[in-house]
Design a protein around this motif. Structure first.
Motif, short mmCIF file in Angstrom:
data_model
loop_
_atom_site.label_atom_id
_atom_site.label_comp_id
_atom_site.label_asym_id
_atom_site.label_seq_id
_atom_site.Cartn_x
_atom_site.Cartn_y
_atom_site.Cartn_z
N ARG A 176 -12.81 70.66 54.50
CA ARG A 176 -13.16 70.43 55.91
C ARG A 176 -14.27 71.36 56.38
N THR A 192 -9.36 52.02 49.99
CA THR A 192 -10.17 53.24 49.88
C THR A 192 -11.51 52.94 49.22
N SER A 252 -5.33 62.60 45.86
CA SER A 252 -6.02 61.81 46.89
C SER A 252 -6.58 60.50 46.36
N PRO A 283 -7.51 62.37 53.14
CA PRO A 283 -6.43 61.46 53.51
C PRO A 283 -5.45 62.10 54.48
N ASP A 284 -4.64 61.27 55.12
CA ASP A 284 -3.59 61.78 55.99
C ASP A 284 -2.74 62.78 55.24
N ARG A 285 -2.54 63.95 55.83
CA ARG A 285 -1.90 65.04 55.10
C ARG A 285 -0.44 64.75 54.77
N ALA A 286 0.31 64.20 55.71
CA ALA A 286 1.72 63.91 55.45
C ALA A 286 1.86 62.88 54.33
N ALA A 287 1.03 61.86 54.37
CA ALA A 287 1.07 60.85 53.31
C ALA A 287 0.68 61.45 51.96
N ASP A 314 -11.59 59.66 56.19
CA ASP A 314 -10.23 59.85 56.69
C ASP A 314 -9.47 58.54 56.51
N TYR A 315 -8.30 58.61 55.86
CA TYR A 315 -7.52 57.39 55.61
C TYR A 315 -6.06 57.75 55.39
N ASP A 316 -5.19 56.77 55.62
CA ASP A 316 -3.77 56.97 55.34
C ASP A 316 -3.21 55.89 54.42
N ASN A 317 -4.05 54.93 54.05
CA ASN A 317 -3.65 53.86 53.14
C ASN A 317 -4.29 54.15 51.78
#
Length: 327
Positions: free
Chosen positions: A296, A316, A29, A215-219, A307-310
Protein backbone atom coordinates in the motif's frame (compact mmCIF):
# COMPACT_ATOMS: atom_id res chain seq x y z
CA UNK A 1 8.85 4.44 -14.35
CA UNK A 2 5.35 4.61 -15.70
CA UNK A 3 2.54 2.35 -16.77
CA UNK A 4 2.26 2.14 -20.54
CA UNK A 5 -0.49 0.91 -22.84
CA UNK A 6 -1.13 -2.56 -24.18
CA UNK A 7 0.60 -1.89 -27.50
CA UNK A 8 3.81 -1.17 -25.63
CA UNK A 9 3.42 -4.34 -23.53
CA UNK A 10 2.78 -6.42 -26.63
CA UNK A 11 5.24 -4.85 -29.04
CA UNK A 12 7.58 -2.59 -27.09
CA UNK A 13 7.43 1.06 -28.11
CA UNK A 14 11.06 1.74 -27.19
CA UNK A 15 13.60 -0.96 -28.09
CA UNK A 16 15.99 0.59 -25.59
CA UNK A 17 13.47 0.05 -22.78
CA UNK A 18 11.77 -3.31 -23.35
CA UNK A 19 8.61 -4.19 -21.41
CA UNK A 20 8.54 -5.78 -17.97
CA UNK A 21 5.19 -6.72 -16.43
CA UNK A 22 4.96 -6.89 -12.64
CA UNK A 23 2.19 -8.55 -10.63
CA UNK A 24 2.81 -8.03 -6.92
CA UNK A 25 0.52 -9.09 -4.11
CA UNK A 26 0.32 -10.70 -0.69
CA UNK A 27 0.47 -14.43 -0.18
CA UNK A 28 -2.61 -16.36 -1.35
CA UNK A 29 -3.84 -13.41 -3.45
CA UNK A 30 -3.91 -15.45 -6.67
CA UNK A 31 -1.02 -13.66 -8.34
CA UNK A 32 0.60 -16.81 -9.77
CA UNK A 33 -2.60 -17.79 -11.59
CA UNK A 34 -2.98 -14.23 -12.87
CA UNK A 35 0.59 -14.22 -14.19
CA UNK A 36 -0.15 -17.37 -16.17
CA UNK A 37 -3.44 -15.90 -17.41
CA UNK A 38 -1.60 -12.78 -18.59
CA UNK A 39 1.05 -14.88 -20.34
CA UNK A 40 -1.63 -16.91 -22.11
CA UNK A 41 -3.40 -13.74 -23.23
CA UNK A 42 -0.17 -12.28 -24.59
CA UNK A 43 0.49 -15.57 -26.41
CA UNK A 44 -3.00 -15.41 -27.92
CA UNK A 45 -2.05 -11.98 -29.27
CA UNK A 46 1.23 -13.23 -30.70
CA UNK A 47 3.71 -12.33 -27.95
CA UNK A 48 5.43 -15.01 -25.88
CA UNK A 49 5.83 -14.36 -22.16
CA UNK A 50 7.87 -15.94 -19.36
CA UNK A 51 6.99 -15.80 -15.66
CA UNK A 52 9.86 -14.85 -13.30
CA UNK A 53 9.55 -15.60 -9.59
CA UNK A 54 9.95 -12.79 -7.04
CA UNK A 55 8.93 -14.75 -3.93
CA UNK A 56 11.61 -15.38 -1.33
CA UNK A 57 10.22 -18.79 -0.31
CA UNK A 58 9.53 -20.12 -3.80
CA UNK A 59 13.20 -19.77 -4.74
CA UNK A 60 14.06 -22.78 -2.56
CA UNK A 61 13.93 -26.27 -4.04
CA UNK A 62 13.09 -27.67 -0.59
CA UNK A 63 9.83 -25.72 -0.21
CA UNK A 64 7.62 -26.85 -3.08
CA UNK A 65 4.59 -27.45 -0.85
CA UNK A 66 4.99 -24.84 1.89
CA UNK A 67 5.77 -22.03 -0.56
CA UNK A 68 2.79 -22.98 -2.78
CA UNK A 69 5.17 -23.19 -5.73
CA UNK A 70 3.24 -23.57 -9.00
CA UNK A 71 3.06 -27.13 -10.26
CA UNK A 72 3.58 -28.11 -13.89
CA UNK A 73 -0.19 -28.17 -14.24
CA UNK A 74 -0.51 -24.69 -12.75
CA UNK A 75 2.04 -23.37 -15.26
CA UNK A 76 -0.14 -24.45 -18.21
CA UNK A 77 2.79 -24.66 -20.58
CA UNK A 78 4.13 -21.19 -19.75
CA UNK A 79 7.87 -21.05 -19.02
CA UNK A 80 8.72 -20.18 -15.40
CA UNK A 81 12.11 -19.05 -14.09
CA UNK A 82 13.80 -18.90 -10.65
CA UNK A 83 11.37 -21.33 -8.99
CA UNK A 84 13.21 -23.83 -6.80
CA UNK A 85 16.51 -22.46 -8.09
CA UNK A 86 18.33 -22.40 -4.72
CA UNK A 87 19.18 -25.33 -2.52
CA UNK A 88 17.99 -24.77 1.03
CA UNK A 89 21.55 -24.97 2.34
CA UNK A 90 22.34 -21.71 0.53
CA UNK A 91 20.76 -18.44 1.65
CA UNK A 92 19.29 -16.41 -1.20
CA UNK A 93 19.62 -12.71 -0.34
CA UNK A 94 17.81 -9.93 -2.17
CA UNK A 95 21.08 -9.11 -3.94
CA UNK A 96 21.56 -12.76 -4.96
CA UNK A 97 18.05 -13.00 -6.35
CA UNK A 98 18.24 -9.63 -8.13
CA UNK A 99 21.49 -10.62 -9.85
CA UNK A 100 19.89 -13.84 -11.10
CA UNK A 101 16.68 -12.03 -12.10
CA UNK A 102 18.63 -9.47 -14.12
CA UNK A 103 20.24 -12.29 -16.10
CA UNK A 104 16.90 -14.07 -16.68
CA UNK A 105 15.08 -10.89 -17.71
CA UNK A 106 17.85 -9.90 -20.12
CA UNK A 107 17.73 -13.36 -21.70
CA UNK A 108 13.94 -13.21 -22.03
CA UNK A 109 14.16 -9.80 -23.70
CA UNK A 110 16.90 -11.04 -26.02
CA UNK A 111 14.57 -13.86 -27.04
CA UNK A 112 11.86 -11.35 -27.95
CA UNK A 113 9.57 -12.35 -25.09
CA UNK A 114 7.91 -10.42 -22.25
CA UNK A 115 9.04 -11.18 -18.68
CA UNK A 116 6.24 -11.22 -16.11
CA UNK A 117 7.66 -10.67 -12.64
CA UNK A 118 5.39 -12.13 -9.96
CA UNK A 119 5.75 -12.23 -6.20
CA UNK A 120 5.20 -10.54 -2.90
CA UNK A 121 8.71 -10.02 -1.55
CA UNK A 122 9.01 -6.25 -1.54
CA UNK A 123 12.74 -6.20 -0.87
CA UNK A 124 13.39 -8.41 -3.90
CA UNK A 125 11.30 -6.19 -6.18
CA UNK A 126 12.81 -2.95 -4.86
CA UNK A 127 16.36 -4.28 -5.15
CA UNK A 128 15.82 -5.39 -8.75
CA UNK A 129 14.20 -2.15 -9.90
CA UNK A 130 16.03 0.45 -7.79
CA UNK A 131 19.34 -1.25 -7.01
CA UNK A 132 21.10 -1.97 -3.76
CA UNK A 133 23.56 -0.26 -1.46
CA UNK A 134 27.12 -1.61 -1.96
CA UNK A 135 27.60 -2.57 1.70
CA UNK A 136 30.82 -4.61 2.04
CA UNK A 137 30.69 -8.09 3.53
CA UNK A 138 30.31 -7.92 7.30
CA UNK A 139 33.35 -9.09 9.26
CA UNK A 140 32.46 -12.51 10.72
CA UNK A 141 33.65 -11.59 14.19
CA UNK A 142 31.46 -8.47 14.17
CA UNK A 143 28.43 -10.42 12.98
CA UNK A 144 28.94 -13.05 15.66
CA UNK A 145 29.32 -10.43 18.36
CA UNK A 146 26.22 -8.49 17.30
CA UNK A 147 24.02 -11.56 16.84
CA UNK A 148 24.99 -12.79 20.31
CA UNK A 149 23.71 -9.63 22.01
CA UNK A 150 20.34 -9.74 23.78
CA UNK A 151 17.83 -7.66 21.84
CA UNK A 152 17.57 -4.89 24.43
CA UNK A 153 21.36 -4.49 24.51
CA UNK A 154 21.57 -4.47 20.71
CA UNK A 155 18.90 -1.78 20.51
CA UNK A 156 20.62 0.33 23.17
CA UNK A 157 23.92 0.01 21.29
CA UNK A 158 22.25 1.07 18.04
CA UNK A 159 20.77 4.12 19.74
CA UNK A 160 24.32 5.15 20.68
CA UNK A 161 26.06 4.26 17.42
CA UNK A 162 23.37 5.06 14.82
CA UNK A 163 20.60 7.00 16.60
CA UNK A 164 18.87 8.02 13.36
CA UNK A 165 18.42 4.39 12.31
CA UNK A 166 17.38 3.32 15.82
CA UNK A 167 14.66 5.99 15.80
CA UNK A 168 13.23 4.41 12.63
CA UNK A 169 13.01 0.90 14.09
CA UNK A 170 10.72 -0.73 16.63
CA UNK A 171 12.63 -2.00 19.70
CA UNK A 172 11.41 -5.53 18.88
CA UNK A 173 12.62 -5.51 15.25
CA UNK A 174 15.53 -7.86 15.94
CA UNK A 175 16.62 -8.52 12.36
CA UNK A 176 16.82 -4.87 11.29
CA UNK A 177 18.43 -3.77 14.55
CA UNK A 178 21.15 -6.39 14.17
CA UNK A 179 21.71 -5.50 10.52
CA UNK A 180 22.09 -1.78 11.20
CA UNK A 181 24.40 -2.37 14.15
CA UNK A 182 26.65 -4.83 12.34
CA UNK A 183 26.96 -2.48 9.36
CA UNK A 184 28.07 0.51 11.42
CA UNK A 185 30.48 -1.59 13.49
CA UNK A 186 31.98 -3.45 10.55
CA UNK A 187 32.26 -0.57 8.06
CA UNK A 188 32.41 2.54 10.23
CA UNK A 189 29.51 4.00 8.23
CA UNK A 190 25.79 3.94 8.92
CA UNK A 191 23.37 1.99 6.77
CA UNK A 192 21.84 5.30 5.62
CA UNK A 193 25.26 6.41 4.33
CA UNK A 194 25.57 3.24 2.25
CA UNK A 195 22.01 3.50 1.00
CA UNK A 196 22.86 6.86 -0.51
CA UNK A 197 25.00 4.97 -3.01
CA UNK A 198 22.30 2.59 -4.31
CA UNK A 199 23.09 1.27 -7.80
CA UNK A 200 22.41 -1.62 -10.15
CA UNK A 201 18.63 -1.30 -10.57
CA UNK A 202 17.07 -2.14 -13.94
CA UNK A 203 14.16 0.29 -13.52
CA UNK A 204 15.54 2.94 -15.92
CA UNK A 205 16.30 0.27 -18.55
CA UNK A 206 12.80 -1.21 -18.84
CA UNK A 207 9.24 -0.02 -19.47
CA UNK A 208 7.46 -1.22 -16.37
CA UNK A 209 3.82 -2.35 -16.41
CA UNK A 210 2.95 -2.86 -12.72
CA UNK A 211 -0.19 -4.10 -10.99
CA UNK A 212 -0.53 -4.32 -7.20
CA UNK A 213 -3.07 -6.84 -5.88
CA UNK A 214 -4.89 -5.74 -2.71
CA UNK A 215 -7.74 -8.20 -2.10
CA UNK A 216 -10.19 -7.87 0.75
CA UNK A 217 -8.17 -8.65 3.85
CA UNK A 218 -10.74 -10.80 5.67
CA UNK A 219 -11.33 -12.89 2.56
CA UNK A 220 -7.57 -13.25 2.07
CA UNK A 221 -7.03 -14.42 5.65
CA UNK A 222 -9.71 -17.08 5.16
CA UNK A 223 -7.85 -18.25 2.04
CA UNK A 224 -4.60 -18.36 4.03
CA UNK A 225 -6.21 -20.69 6.57
CA UNK A 226 -7.66 -22.98 3.93
CA UNK A 227 -4.44 -23.06 1.95
CA UNK A 228 -2.35 -24.20 4.88
CA UNK A 229 -4.83 -27.02 5.54
CA UNK A 230 -4.37 -28.08 1.91
CA UNK A 231 -0.59 -27.95 2.35
CA UNK A 232 -0.82 -30.37 5.26
CA UNK A 233 -2.89 -32.71 3.10
CA UNK A 234 -0.46 -32.32 0.19
CA UNK A 235 2.76 -33.39 1.91
CA UNK A 236 3.94 -30.44 4.01
CA UNK A 237 4.81 -32.72 6.92
CA UNK A 238 7.00 -34.93 4.74
CA UNK A 239 8.62 -31.81 3.28
CA UNK A 240 9.62 -30.55 6.73
CA UNK A 241 10.73 -34.03 7.83
CA UNK A 242 13.09 -34.13 4.83
CA UNK A 243 14.43 -30.67 5.71
CA UNK A 244 15.10 -31.66 9.30
CA UNK A 245 16.89 -34.80 8.12
CA UNK A 246 19.39 -32.61 6.27
CA UNK A 247 20.60 -31.06 9.53
CA UNK A 248 20.64 -27.54 8.10
CA UNK A 249 21.54 -24.55 10.26
CA UNK A 250 18.38 -23.31 12.01
CA UNK A 251 19.02 -19.68 11.04
CA UNK A 252 18.89 -20.40 7.30
CA UNK A 253 15.88 -18.77 5.56
CA UNK A 254 14.56 -22.14 4.44
CA UNK A 255 14.39 -23.31 8.07
CA UNK A 256 12.58 -20.14 9.15
CA UNK A 257 10.02 -20.19 6.32
CA UNK A 258 6.40 -20.13 7.44
CA UNK A 259 5.26 -23.62 8.27
CA UNK A 260 8.70 -25.12 8.84
CA UNK A 261 9.20 -24.22 12.55
CA UNK A 262 5.55 -24.97 13.28
CA UNK A 263 5.57 -28.43 11.69
CA UNK A 264 9.03 -29.10 13.11
CA UNK A 265 7.56 -28.56 16.58
CA UNK A 266 4.90 -31.16 15.80
CA UNK A 267 7.53 -33.62 14.58
CA UNK A 268 9.45 -33.09 17.82
CA UNK A 269 6.23 -33.82 19.75
CA UNK A 270 6.19 -30.30 21.22
CA UNK A 271 2.58 -29.74 20.15
CA UNK A 272 -0.19 -31.32 18.09
CA UNK A 273 -0.65 -30.99 14.36
CA UNK A 274 -3.73 -28.88 15.11
CA UNK A 275 -1.58 -26.48 17.13
CA UNK A 276 1.06 -26.46 14.40
CA UNK A 277 -1.63 -25.59 11.86
CA UNK A 278 -2.99 -22.83 14.09
CA UNK A 279 0.46 -21.32 14.58
CA UNK A 280 1.33 -21.51 10.89
CA UNK A 281 -1.99 -20.03 9.80
CA UNK A 282 -1.46 -17.12 12.21
CA UNK A 283 2.09 -16.62 10.93
CA UNK A 284 0.75 -16.58 7.38
CA UNK A 285 -1.85 -13.95 8.26
CA UNK A 286 0.82 -11.85 9.98
CA UNK A 287 3.01 -12.10 6.90
CA UNK A 288 0.12 -11.12 4.62
CA UNK A 289 -0.52 -8.09 6.85
CA UNK A 290 3.11 -6.97 6.50
CA UNK A 291 2.90 -7.44 2.74
CA UNK A 292 -0.29 -5.35 2.62
CA UNK A 293 1.49 -2.54 4.47
CA UNK A 294 4.43 -2.59 2.07
CA UNK A 295 2.28 -2.83 -1.05
CA UNK A 296 0.00 0.00 0.00
CA UNK A 297 2.75 2.45 0.92
CA UNK A 298 6.07 1.60 -0.70
CA UNK A 299 5.44 1.31 -4.47
CA UNK A 300 4.92 4.60 -6.32
CA UNK A 301 1.43 6.06 -5.91
CA UNK A 302 0.76 5.93 -9.66
CA UNK A 303 1.16 2.16 -9.82
CA UNK A 304 -2.35 0.68 -10.29
CA UNK A 305 -3.85 -1.08 -7.27
CA UNK A 306 -6.45 -3.84 -7.70
CA UNK A 307 -9.01 -3.99 -4.89
CA UNK A 308 -11.27 -7.06 -5.00
CA UNK A 309 -13.04 -9.58 -2.79
CA UNK A 310 -13.96 -12.18 -5.42
CA UNK A 311 -11.05 -14.55 -6.05
CA UNK A 312 -12.63 -16.20 -9.07
CA UNK A 313 -9.89 -16.22 -11.72
CA UNK A 314 -12.23 -14.95 -14.44
CA UNK A 315 -13.18 -11.96 -12.28
CA UNK A 316 -9.65 -11.04 -11.22
CA UNK A 317 -8.32 -11.66 -14.72
CA UNK A 318 -10.82 -9.20 -16.14
CA UNK A 319 -9.69 -6.56 -13.62
CA UNK A 320 -6.03 -7.19 -14.41
CA UNK A 321 -6.54 -7.08 -18.17
CA UNK A 322 -8.32 -3.74 -17.86
CA UNK A 323 -5.29 -2.33 -16.03
CA UNK A 324 -3.04 -3.53 -18.84
CA UNK A 325 -5.53 -2.20 -21.45
CA UNK A 326 -6.02 -5.67 -22.88
CA UNK A 327 -9.84 -5.48 -22.84
Amino acid sequence: MSTENSFDLLRGADPARPPLALIAGPTASGKSDLAVALALELARRGRRAVVVNADSAQVYADLAVLSARPSAGDMRGIAHRLYGAWDGAVSCSAADWAAAARVEIAAIHADGAVPILVGGTGLYIRTLLDGIAPVPAIAPEVRGEVRALPLDEAYAALRREDPARAAMLAPADAARIARALEVVRSTGRTLADWQGEVSGGIGPAVTLHPAILLPDRAALYARCDMRFARMIASGAIAEVRALLARGLAPDLPVMRAIGVPEIAGFLRAEWSIEEASRRAAQATRNYAKRQFTWLRHQPPAHWPRLDYDNFDIDVTKEILFRIFHLT
